[in-house]
Design a protein around this motif. Structure first.
Motif, mmCIF file in Angstrom:
data_model
loop_
_atom_site.group_PDB
_atom_site.id
_atom_site.type_symbol
_atom_site.label_atom_id
_atom_site.label_comp_id
_atom_site.label_asym_id
_atom_site.label_seq_id
_atom_site.Cartn_x
_atom_site.Cartn_y
_atom_site.Cartn_z
ATOM 1 N N GLU A 125 0.844 -1.194 0.000
ATOM 2 C CA GLU A 125 0.000 0.000 0.000
ATOM 3 C C GLU A 125 0.883 1.249 0.000
ATOM 4 O O GLU A 125 1.910 1.302 0.695
ATOM 5 N N MET A 126 0.471 2.221 -0.793
ATOM 6 C CA MET A 126 1.249 3.454 -0.877
ATOM 7 C C MET A 126 1.074 4.274 0.395
ATOM 8 O O MET A 126 0.057 4.184 1.095
ATOM 9 N N ALA A 127 2.088 5.074 0.664
ATOM 10 C CA ALA A 127 2.034 5.909 1.860
ATOM 11 C C ALA A 127 0.982 7.005 1.727
ATOM 12 O O ALA A 127 0.401 7.448 2.713
ATOM 13 N N LYS A 128 0.724 7.458 0.462
ATOM 14 C CA LYS A 128 -0.280 8.501 0.227
ATOM 15 C C LYS A 128 -1.405 7.934 -0.629
ATOM 16 O O LYS A 128 -1.180 7.094 -1.502
#
Length: 300
Positions: free
Chosen positions: A128-131
């Motif tokens: 999962e991306m941080a943003k």
């Protein structure tokens, strides 16, 4: 407590100062300088004891600590020591970090493979991306608007530069015309006062106007007539110049080869009698506009 110890130390120091002042060892406006500096203690045993208390006895796969020197340089075939690295040289310092990390990787990878620890990310790995996507869209819109604003500012700068250049050219042309007009007026004044008997300035003005006319005519001829105009020219021919064809010129005014005295003094047939066309009424008739213009030209 710490506050109690601080207060005791401060009270003792005050009492000692008072006793020293009473003995006369301390005078007003002077400070007592300590002869010996306090010695700093290096409690090695205590430090080792503290290190042993918070050290955790874990396996290497949990710690993954590797302490090595830089890897051997393939060019010089020698390991660069820390003393040989100049800390002010950015390139040399970064290369030493790179070679030290390379040596750690060469040491740690075989040990991880021996312990059957995977070191490569699988193709179907999902993280999962941080943003979030919404945040990334906001960042994209912001960058896009910033780029558009920069493009608009560049276009505005170019337009301002072009306007500035156009104004500069216009000012130069106006200054040139004013200068020519001033020179023309000065030449006319000099001629009127009798300081000069040359009329070269009139010739220059005439040649400049003729040059402009020739330039415009050449521009018109370069374009050429359309097909309809060419067909009519081929069918009917060129009529020639109509306007101003009967105007008097300097050559025609000086040419008297076709002059006839009898016709000029109304002595020809049908010109002399009272009842004829050249009678009293014809003499009293006011000349036309073109005749008056010819008379003015002759008077000049």
């Amino acid at each position: 407590s710490d506050s109690g110890s601080d207060s005791e130390d401060s009270s003792l120091s005050d009492s000692e100062l008072q006793e020293a002042f009473a003995r006369g060892a301390l005078k007003p406006g002077l400070n007592v300088v300590l002869e010996e500096q306090p010695k700093r203690r290096n409690d090695t045993d205590g430090l080792k004891q503290c290190l042993a208390e918070f050290r955790q006895q874990l396996t290497w796969v949990e710690r993954l600590d590797v302490t090595l020197g830089p890897v051997t340089d393939p060019v010089s075939q020698s390991a660069s020591t820390s003393d040989a690295v100049d800390p002010e040289n950015d390139f040399q310092r970064e290369m030493s970090f790179y070679r030290q990390a390379q040596a750690a990787v060469l040491e740690a990878l075989p040990r991880l493979h021996k312990l059957q620890v995977p070191t490569r990310r699988p193709d179907d790995y999902f993280a999962e991306m941080a943003k979030s996507d919404q945040q990334m869209q906001k960042i994209r819109q912001k960058l896009k608007s910033k780029q558009e604003a920069m493009e608009r500012s560049e276009k505005a700068k170019q337009l301002r530069a072009m306007r500035k250049y156009g104004k500069k050219v216009q000012v130069e042309i106006l200054q040139k015309r004013q200068k020519e007009k001033k020179n023309m007026l000065n030449a006319v004044k000099r001629y009127q006062k009798g300081l000069s008997d040359k009329l070269d300035f009139l010739d220059e003005e005439q040649t400049s106007s003729q040059g402009n006319k020739k330039g415009s005519a050449s521009q018109r001829t370069k374009k050429g007539p359309n097909a309809k105009r060419r067909y009519k020219n081929q069918k009917f021919g060129f009529g020639g110049k109509k306007k101003g064809s009967k105007w008097n010129t300097k050559e025609s005014f000086n040419d008297i080869s076709s002059f006839q005295s009898k016709v000029a003094h109304n002595k020809g047939p049908g010109k002399g009698g009272r009842g004829g066309k050249g009678g009293k009424k014809a003499l009293n008739k006011r000349p036309g506009k073109r005749a008056r213009q010819k008379m003015k030209n002759r008077a000049r």
